[in-house]
Every structure is written in C-alpha cells, then in structure tokens.
Design a protein around this motif. Structure first.
Motif, PDB file in Angstrom:
ATOM      1  N   ARG A  15     -60.022   5.559 -63.578  1.00 12.09           N
ATOM      2  CA  ARG A  15     -59.855   6.828 -64.290  1.00 12.09           C
ATOM      3  C   ARG A  15     -59.393   7.920 -63.320  1.00 12.09           C
ATOM      4  NH1 ARG A  15     -65.315   7.291 -67.858  1.00 12.09           N
ATOM      5  NH2 ARG A  15     -64.054   8.838 -68.947  1.00 12.09           N
ATOM      6  N   THR A  16     -59.180   9.118 -63.855  1.00 13.17           N
ATOM      7  CA  THR A  16     -58.808  10.249 -63.005  1.00 13.17           C
ATOM      8  C   THR A  16     -60.059  11.068 -62.692  1.00 13.17           C
ATOM      9  OG1 THR A  16     -58.353  11.745 -64.855  1.00 13.17           O
ATOM     10  CG2 THR A  16     -56.523  10.368 -64.052  1.00 13.17           C
ATOM     11  N   VAL A  17     -59.952  11.916 -61.688  1.00 12.24           N
ATOM     12  CA  VAL A  17     -61.079  12.750 -61.287  1.00 12.24           C
ATOM     13  C   VAL A  17     -61.504  13.681 -62.421  1.00 12.24           C
ATOM     14  CG1 VAL A  17     -61.795  14.595 -59.732  1.00 12.24           C
ATOM     15  CG2 VAL A  17     -60.512  12.640 -58.838  1.00 12.24           C
ATOM     16  N   GLU A  23     -61.516  13.236 -65.508  1.00  8.81           N
ATOM     17  CA  GLU A  23     -62.237  12.538 -66.576  1.00  8.81           C
ATOM     18  C   GLU A  23     -63.706  12.300 -66.241  1.00  8.81           C
ATOM     19  OE1 GLU A  23     -59.005   9.702 -68.788  1.00  8.81           O
ATOM     20  OE2 GLU A  23     -59.513   9.168 -66.717  1.00  8.81           O
ATOM     21  N   GLU A  75     -56.286  15.989 -61.202  1.00  8.39           N
ATOM     22  CA  GLU A  75     -55.338  15.005 -61.745  1.00  8.39           C
ATOM     23  C   GLU A  75     -55.226  13.732 -60.886  1.00  8.39           C
ATOM     24  OE1 GLU A  75     -53.090  17.800 -59.039  1.00  8.39           O
ATOM     25  OE2 GLU A  75     -54.646  17.952 -60.593  1.00  8.39           O
ATOM     26  N   THR A  76     -55.900  13.720 -59.759  1.00  7.34           N
ATOM     27  CA  THR A  76     -55.785  12.570 -58.854  1.00  7.34           C
ATOM     28  C   THR A  76     -56.547  11.358 -59.395  1.00  7.34           C
ATOM     29  OG1 THR A  76     -55.710  14.115 -57.003  1.00  7.34           O
ATOM     30  CG2 THR A  76     -56.077  11.791 -56.483  1.00  7.34           C
ATOM     31  N   PRO A  77     -55.947  10.159 -59.378  1.00 16.50           N
ATOM     32  CA  PRO A  77     -56.675   8.948 -59.783  1.00 16.50           C
ATOM     33  C   PRO A  77     -57.854   8.696 -58.844  1.00 16.50           C
ATOM     34  CG  PRO A  77     -54.317   8.552 -59.745  1.00 16.50           C
ATOM     35  CD  PRO A  77     -54.526   9.890 -59.093  1.00 16.50           C
ATOM     36  N   GLU A  89     -57.210   6.492 -55.857  1.00 12.60           N
ATOM     37  CA  GLU A  89     -56.502   7.152 -54.772  1.00 12.60           C
ATOM     38  C   GLU A  89     -57.449   7.997 -53.928  1.00 12.60           C
ATOM     39  OE1 GLU A  89     -52.996  10.509 -54.291  1.00 12.60           O
ATOM     40  OE2 GLU A  89     -52.882   9.071 -55.972  1.00 12.60           O
TER      41      GLU A  89
END
Length: 328
Positions: free
Chosen positions: A75-77, A79, A30-32, A35
């Motif tokens: 995006r997020t990880v 994805e 869920e991490t961007p 980030e």
C-alpha cells in the motif's frame, strides 16, 4: 531535515527542545510503503519507532508506526498513516509532552516549528525520563520540598544548605499556620480541663484526618494530570468515599470508646468527629490541589502543611463542638 542540535534546544531543559532528536525517518504520503522500507534500510536513526509523514514543505501530516509499515508493503503511506497527528512546539513544557503521550498512547512525540514543519521528535527513552522526573518532582512537592533547578535527581545530591533551603520554607509556614490548631485548643480549654478524657482522642482524630486527606490529595493530583478524567465526578466520588471511610472508622472508634470508657456520649462525639472529619478531609485534600491549578500553580503544592493544618483544625473544631453539645 537538519540533524544537528540547535543551541536554543538546550536553553530550557524542561522543554521539548531539550529532549528532541533530529535524525528520524520521514516519508511522503504518496510514496509506496515498499519504497519507504527500502529507503530506510541501512540508515541509522536516533529514533526509528515511527515514520513521520510530511508534505513537500516539511509540514507534518501524520505518522506511521513501524509495525504498521512492515505489515502493509503493498500500500501507500497515505493509506496507512494516522492523519492530523498532534505535535508539540519546541518550547512545550515536558509535563505537557508526557500528558499528550499518555492521552494518545504515543511512543514518540513529534516536534514542529511555528509553521508546522517537522523539526524532530521526543523519543521513548526521553518520555520515560520525563515521566520519572515529573513523578519524583511531584513526590517532593507533596512533601513540601521545593523543586531543584537542576531536576529531582540533582536535588538528592545537592549541598545540605540547598536541601535545607528547599525544605524549610513550607515547614515554617506550617509552624505558623499551626497556631490555628492552637487557637482551637485554647478556645475549648475549659472543656479539656473539666473532662480530661476528651483530650485522649485528639491524636487519633488528627491522624485520621491527615491520612484521609493525603489519600485524597494523591487522587486529586493524579486526576488533574489526566485530561480524560472528569474532575467533578472524582470530587463527588471522593466525598462519598470520605463519608464511607469516616462512617466505618467512626463506628469502630465509637465502639472502642464505649467499651474502654463506658461513656456513650463521649463515644458518640468521637464517632461523629471521625465521620465529619473524614468527609471534610477528603473535600479539602481533593479541592485544594484543584484550586492551586486554577491559580496557575503546581497542584502538588496543595498538600503538605496547608492541607494538614486545615484538616487538623476542622477535625478538632467538629470534635470539640460535638463534645460541647453532647457532654457539657
């Protein structure tokens, strides 16, 4: 993640545990991505080619290649990751690791424990080293040289007594098994005595059988090491290729005998022996490594003295049988 090496990692040098590194980048699904990039900045890793995606318990969920990470900052990880990525256990054999890397086009192979938790990864430099060592080991075994406990590199610098001990057993076996070829020659002693010219072509037939068989063994060992290659298709192709090579060499040798000796029946016997010997040598050279693998042994051991004796004996049997039918 614990970055200190575990003592059991070095107990077996041919396993994933001996090659893995523990300081590797990880991220949560869920991490961007932006980030993650920020978190990785300024850190030193043993292997930074891939970011490994884990859940809260540390179980591997997927991977993100570093070029994909840098290309999708918004995006997020989850994805962009490759989900359900295959991994190996700490005790996995290094040859299986190399096969997995080739099959999935992996630059780094994750290592997990029995619960699926990520404990490290086998980096690219280790994969290259594994591939080289396995290649060297197969070359030595193809030549009938036993493996060295410290690896193929150490085998080159081993004491003379050790090198002698690893080479001699298969050669002794070949010497004993060569009595089969001697028995074939003895069986057709009268043929050789009454037609001396028949013996002139024995060295050429033995050489051709060995050369065709060696090529088939190389194809077989390579095919068995690749999971996405159909062995039955390769076997069919090798038999066709063996017949083709045998036909081409049979015509050439038969014409040579006809021109040089003026004996049509002898030239036909030589041509037929080369044709049939080529097909049999391809079959034996390809099938024997497969049999070794089915028995749980290294397929590279299906070469050397064993293949040579079978190919030589079968080629001579065909040749002398053809001579007996066409000349006597």
């Amino acid at each position: 993640m614990n970055t200190q090496p575990d003592a059991q990692d070095f107990q077996h040098k041919d396993t994933a545990g001996a090659h893995l590194v523990r300081a590797i980048p990880t991220a949560r699904p869920e991490t961007p991505v932006s980030e993650v990039i920020t978190q990785l900045s300024g850190q030193i890793f043993d292997c930074a080619d891939t970011v490994f995606v884990t859940d809260a318990a540390g179980r591997l969920e997927g991977i993100v290649r570093i070029n994909d990470l840098l290309a999708h900052g918004t995006r997020t990880v989850a994805e962009i990751m490759e989900p359900e990525h295959e991994a190996v256990s700490r005790g996995a054999d290094q040859e299986d690791i190399a096969k997995l890397a080739i099959r999935l086009n992996m630059i780094v192979v994750p290592v997990v424990d029995d619960a699926g938790r990520l404990i490290g990864a086998v980096p690219p430099e280790a994969l290259f080293r594994i591939l080289r060592d396995e290649h060297m080991e197969d070359l030595q075994r193809l030549a009938g040289i036993g493996a060295h406990h410290a690896g193929p590199d150490a085998a080159l610098d081993a004491p003379i007594r050790n090198r002698l001990a690893r080479r001699l057993p298969w050669l002794v076996f070949g010497l004993l098994a060569s009595t089969l070829v001697t028995l074939v020659m003895v069986r057709f002693e009268e043929t050789l005595a009454s037609h001396v010219t028949v013996a002139f072509f024995v060295p050429a037939l033995v050489y051709i059988a060995g050369a065709i068989g060696s090529q088939a063994v190389s194809v077989a060992v390579r095919g068995l090491a690749t999971h996405d290659v159909s062995i039955s298709a390769l076997l069919r192709d090798e038999i066709v290729i063996g017949l083709g090579i045998g036909a081409a060499l049979g015509v050439l040798s038969g014409l040579g005998v006809l021109i040089g000796f003026g004996d049509a029946r002898l030239s036909l016997a030589v041509g037929l022996a080369v044709l049939c010997g080529g097909a049999i040598s391809s079959l034996v050279g390809f099938a024997l490594p497969w049999v070794f693998q089915r028995l749980g042994s290294d397929p590279a051991l299906g070469s050397g003295p064993i293949c040579t004796v079978i190919q030589d004996a079968s080629s001579l049997l065909i040749y002398f049988a053809a001579v007996s039918l066409l000349i006597l």
